[in-house]
Design an enzyme around this catalytic site. Sequence first.
Site, PDB file in Angstrom:
ATOM      1  N   GLY A 163      22.008  65.783  56.525  1.00 29.85           N
ATOM      2  CA  GLY A 163      20.884  66.714  56.491  1.00 29.85           C
ATOM      3  C   GLY A 163      20.330  67.068  57.866  1.00 29.85           C
ATOM      4  N   GLU A 174      29.634  58.299  55.236  1.00 32.32           N
ATOM      5  CA  GLU A 174      28.533  59.209  55.538  1.00 32.32           C
ATOM      6  C   GLU A 174      27.653  58.598  56.634  1.00 32.32           C
ATOM      7  OE1 GLU A 174      27.681  62.094  52.064  1.00 32.32           O
ATOM      8  OE2 GLU A 174      26.444  60.327  51.778  1.00 32.32           O
ATOM      9  N   GLU A 193      20.426  57.170  50.838  1.00 34.95           N
ATOM     10  CA  GLU A 193      19.031  57.421  50.434  1.00 34.95           C
ATOM     11  C   GLU A 193      18.500  56.295  49.556  1.00 34.95           C
ATOM     12  OE1 GLU A 193      19.845  61.472  49.388  1.00 34.95           O
ATOM     13  OE2 GLU A 193      20.045  61.932  51.517  1.00 34.95           O
ATOM     14  N   GLY A 198      26.058  67.686  50.746  1.00 35.37           N
ATOM     15  CA  GLY A 198      24.688  67.769  50.247  1.00 35.37           C
ATOM     16  C   GLY A 198      24.190  69.203  50.301  1.00 35.37           C
ATOM     17  N   GLY A 199      23.434  69.525  51.341  1.00 36.82           N
ATOM     18  CA  GLY A 199      22.755  70.818  51.460  1.00 36.82           C
ATOM     19  C   GLY A 199      23.639  72.029  51.158  1.00 36.82           C
ATOM     20  N   ASN A 216      26.863  66.991  46.124  1.00 33.10           N
ATOM     21  CA  ASN A 216      25.793  66.109  45.660  1.00 33.10           C
ATOM     22  C   ASN A 216      24.493  66.908  45.707  1.00 33.10           C
ATOM     23  OD1 ASN A 216      23.888  64.136  45.259  1.00 33.10           O
ATOM     24  ND2 ASN A 216      24.327  63.007  47.146  1.00 33.10           N
ATOM     25  N   TRP A 217      24.002  67.259  44.524  1.00 30.83           N
ATOM     26  CA  TRP A 217      22.800  68.102  44.484  1.00 30.83           C
ATOM     27  C   TRP A 217      21.524  67.305  44.771  1.00 30.83           C
ATOM     28  CZ3 TRP A 217      23.949  71.403  39.433  1.00 30.83           C
ATOM     29  CH2 TRP A 217      24.889  72.385  39.759  1.00 30.83           C
ATOM     30  N   LYS A 218      21.632  65.988  44.807  1.00 28.36           N
ATOM     31  CA  LYS A 218      20.450  65.143  45.072  1.00 28.36           C
ATOM     32  C   LYS A 218      19.328  65.536  44.106  1.00 28.36           C
ATOM     33  CE  LYS A 218      22.060  64.447  49.767  1.00 28.36           C
ATOM     34  NZ  LYS A 218      21.763  64.188  51.172  1.00 28.36           N
ATOM     35  N   HIS A 229      24.549  55.406  48.019  1.00 28.69           N
ATOM     36  CA  HIS A 229      24.176  56.464  48.959  1.00 28.69           C
ATOM     37  C   HIS A 229      23.099  55.924  49.903  1.00 28.69           C
ATOM     38  CE1 HIS A 229      22.698  60.241  50.562  1.00 28.69           C
ATOM     39  NE2 HIS A 229      23.845  60.757  50.196  1.00 28.69           N
ATOM     40  N   SER A 247      26.455  66.899  56.844  1.00 28.62           N
ATOM     41  CA  SER A 247      26.425  68.262  57.400  1.00 28.62           C
ATOM     42  C   SER A 247      27.781  68.971  57.311  1.00 28.62           C
ATOM     43  CB  SER A 247      25.902  68.249  58.844  1.00 28.62           C
ATOM     44  OG  SER A 247      24.564  67.764  58.872  1.00 28.62           O
TER      45      SER A 247
HETATM   46  P1  13P Z   1      24.239  66.968  53.875  1.00 30.51           P
HETATM   47  O1  13P Z   1      25.534  67.660  53.555  1.00 30.51           O
HETATM   48  O2  13P Z   1      23.021  67.750  53.469  1.00 30.51           O
HETATM   49  O3  13P Z   1      24.203  66.494  55.290  1.00 30.51           O
HETATM   50  O4  13P Z   1      24.190  65.646  52.951  1.00 30.51           O
HETATM   51  C1  13P Z   1      25.272  64.791  52.924  1.00 30.51           C
HETATM   52  C2  13P Z   1      25.085  63.823  51.825  1.00 30.51           C
HETATM   53  O5  13P Z   1      24.206  62.978  51.873  1.00 30.51           O
HETATM   54  C3  13P Z   1      25.959  63.949  50.639  1.00 30.51           C
HETATM   55  O6  13P Z   1      25.832  62.856  49.803  1.00 30.51           O
END
Ligand code: 13P
Length: 243
Positions: free
Chosen positions: A171, A165, A98, A225-226, A9-11, A96, A204
């Site tokens: 993150g 999640e 966020e 994510g990251g 997920n590149w956000k 998600h 993470s």
């Molecule tokens: P991280 O891998 O950066 O913790 O993010 C997870 C995430 O929110 C994937 O949707």
Amino acid sequence: MGKPVIAGNWKMHMTCAQARDWLATFLPLIADTPDDRELVVAPPFTAISTTAEITSGSRLEISSQNVHWEAEGAFTGEIAPSMLEEHGVRYAIVGHSEPRKYFSESDEQINHRARSAQAHGLIPIVCVGESDEQRSRGEAERVIRRQVEQGLEGLDPNRLVVAYEPIWAIGTGKTCESSEANRICGLIRSWVGAPDLIIQYGGSVKPGNIDELMGMSDIDGVLVGGASLDAESFARIANYQVA
Ligand code: 13P
């Protein structure tokens, strides 16, 4: 049983130029990846078209980061399923933490989005998970169960991915213990009552913990994510090996 789904997920990252560079590094690194897993990347809307063109004919599937429940209309900032279908998008992330946090998305809205995705042939990746405070108050299971019951109502579990999640692990570098992540994924499976449901863990996920996570009995993939922003890291995750 569907294949495990490894999704990045590149956000709100990646211009088209950056996506091109990322793909130029990533695609050769998955040339020999076993066919027993599905590989997915979720670019921001503006990079979907570029990503779709470059990945056409490859095994890398595309997810959107959202989808609306209406076919079209006055919904500024939203995206319709047909706009995604036009680019061969296969998955849609909904719910998600966020948008739940920053835009107060409700389980009801998330359910509308997920139903719309399925109605248009997209596979929703529905995210659930508790906050730090909810976990320390002993409410994690109750919160996740409510998200599952309301968010997944009326969905076909055979065309669905659920991502567990925990918000405190997103993150932060703090991964949920793999045994605890596995326990929650098992609970979600029993609440949904669909033994073959694909359940991902997210929070993470890194090259250093992917093999252990994928060795767990109830974890059928990851939402990253990251670590998905770096093509080499995500390729290592895509190339996970279970002992
Ligand atoms: P991280 O891998 O950066 O913790 O993010 C997870 C995430 O929110 C994937 O949707």
